[in-house]
Write a protein that holds these residues in place. Structure first.
Motif, PDB file in Angstrom:
ATOM      1  N   SER A  70      -8.181   9.256  -5.765  1.00  0.00           N
ATOM      2  CA  SER A  70      -7.051  10.055  -5.294  1.00  0.00           C
ATOM      3  C   SER A  70      -5.718   9.819  -5.986  1.00  0.00           C
ATOM      4  CB  SER A  70      -7.000   9.784  -3.678  1.00  0.00           C
ATOM      5  OG  SER A  70      -5.728  10.556  -3.438  1.00  0.00           O
ATOM      6  N   PRO A  71      -5.163  10.760  -6.483  1.00  0.00           N
ATOM      7  CA  PRO A  71      -3.899  10.816  -7.205  1.00  0.00           C
ATOM      8  C   PRO A  71      -2.698  10.164  -6.426  1.00  0.00           C
ATOM      9  CG  PRO A  71      -4.540  13.013  -6.934  1.00  0.00           C
ATOM     10  CD  PRO A  71      -5.486  12.217  -6.343  1.00  0.00           C
ATOM     11  N   ASP A  72      -2.736  10.756  -5.296  1.00  0.00           N
ATOM     12  CA  ASP A  72      -1.761  10.473  -4.204  1.00  0.00           C
ATOM     13  C   ASP A  72      -1.629   9.036  -3.437  1.00  0.00           C
ATOM     14  OD1 ASP A  72      -0.557  13.065  -4.822  1.00  0.00           O
ATOM     15  OD2 ASP A  72      -1.775  13.811  -3.262  1.00  0.00           O
ATOM     16  N   PRO A  73      -0.743   7.998  -4.023  1.00  0.00           N
ATOM     17  CA  PRO A  73      -0.661   6.906  -3.120  1.00  0.00           C
ATOM     18  C   PRO A  73      -0.195   7.056  -1.432  1.00  0.00           C
ATOM     19  CG  PRO A  73       1.495   7.137  -4.492  1.00  0.00           C
ATOM     20  CD  PRO A  73       0.566   8.254  -4.718  1.00  0.00           C
ATOM     21  N   LEU A  74      -0.776   5.997  -0.773  1.00  0.00           N
ATOM     22  CA  LEU A  74      -0.491   6.066   0.633  1.00  0.00           C
ATOM     23  C   LEU A  74       0.886   4.992   0.512  1.00  0.00           C
ATOM     24  CD1 LEU A  74      -2.623   5.619   3.470  1.00  0.00           C
ATOM     25  CD2 LEU A  74      -1.025   3.871   3.109  1.00  0.00           C
ATOM     26  N   VAL A  75       1.893   5.389   1.305  1.00  0.00           N
ATOM     27  CA  VAL A  75       3.349   4.467   1.434  1.00  0.00           C
ATOM     28  C   VAL A  75       3.469   4.255   2.759  1.00  0.00           C
ATOM     29  CG1 VAL A  75       5.487   3.976   0.687  1.00  0.00           C
ATOM     30  CG2 VAL A  75       3.829   5.380  -0.955  1.00  0.00           C
ATOM     31  N   GLY A  76       3.616   2.862   2.939  1.00  0.00           N
ATOM     32  CA  GLY A  76       3.957   2.353   4.086  1.00  0.00           C
ATOM     33  C   GLY A  76       2.871   1.488   4.950  1.00  0.00           C
ATOM     34  N   LYS A  77       3.309   0.501   5.834  1.00  0.00           N
ATOM     35  CA  LYS A  77       2.197  -0.147   6.404  1.00  0.00           C
ATOM     36  C   LYS A  77       1.836   0.638   7.649  1.00  0.00           C
ATOM     37  CE  LYS A  77       3.531  -4.538   7.430  1.00  0.00           C
ATOM     38  NZ  LYS A  77       4.174  -5.492   8.280  1.00  0.00           N
ATOM     39  N   GLN A  78       2.383   1.437   8.465  1.00  0.00           N
ATOM     40  CA  GLN A  78       2.015   2.175   9.470  1.00  0.00           C
ATOM     41  C   GLN A  78       0.972   3.258   8.813  1.00  0.00           C
ATOM     42  OE1 GLN A  78       2.358   1.298  12.586  1.00  0.00           O
ATOM     43  NE2 GLN A  78       3.299  -0.055  11.906  1.00  0.00           N
ATOM     44  N   ARG A  79       1.191   3.816   7.912  1.00  0.00           N
ATOM     45  CA  ARG A  79       0.237   4.949   7.247  1.00  0.00           C
ATOM     46  C   ARG A  79      -1.227   4.146   6.767  1.00  0.00           C
ATOM     47  NH1 ARG A  79       2.106   8.624   2.981  1.00  0.00           N
ATOM     48  NH2 ARG A  79       0.097   9.787   3.755  1.00  0.00           N
TER      49      ARG A  79
END
Length: 182
Positions: A70-79
């Motif tokens: 997937s090209p989009d990173p996931l950012v943040g501990k909650q996500r």
């Protein structure tokens, strides 16, 4: 005559810099080993909360997780916890109630950077019928002060076909139109 003193200062600075990098690498390596051992030792049949607690313990608030799929990173501990929850809850239910056997294994991969740690993972699922599927992938983690700040998943592969309801002890819902009244 100042030349030797400057050279000595530069050498001393380089020694300190090397020592700091070595300590950081040792810290990242120790934290990586601890996190990986905790993941492997967490029992999904007992629940998924143990896995989510590892995110709180080891990951930075603004961790960035990405994958080659997937090209989009996931950012943040909650996500990250939200994404894991969507994976872990069904896996827990299938293991606890459906008889699915779950096994996860990890092997370290030597890296060439002080703050990066690489590992290879495999998740094996075996249904009550004996059919099995194995998912495997690699992970590169970047660490800062004993916290994962970046995680990249790559080299995904699957051995075996996906399991079905027939591989679980969970009964499929019946069509009310075909059930005979008693």
């Amino acid at each position: 005559m100042n030349r030797p003193k400057n050279t000595a200062l530069i050498a001393a600075f380089r020694n300190v810099e090397t020592t700091v990098k070595t300590l950081a690498a040792d810290s990242a390596s120790s934290a990586e080993r601890a996190l990986n051992a905790a993941i492997v030792n967490a029992d999904i049949t007992r629940g998924f909360e143990e896995h989510l607690a590892l995110v709180d313990q080891y990951y930075a608030e603004d961790v960035e997780v990405s994958t080659d799929l997937s090209p989009d990173p996931l950012v943040g501990k909650q996500r990250l916890k939200s994404l894991l929850l969507g994976f872990l809850v069904p896996l827990h239910i299938m293991a606890e109630m459906g008889g699915l056997w779950v096994s996860i294994h990890e092997a370290s991969i030597p890296g060439d950077s002080f703050d990066e740690q690489h590992s290879e993972w495999s998740l094996e699922l075996i249904g009550v019928t004996g059919r099995r599927v194995t998912q495997a992938w690699c992970v590169r983690r970047r660490w800062e002060q004993s916290r994962v700040v970046s995680e990249y998943h790559y080299a995904h592969r699957q051995d075996g076909e996906a399991l079905s309801f027939d591989d679980l002890l969970i009964a499929a819902p019946r069509d009310p139109d075909t059930v005979k009244p008693s």
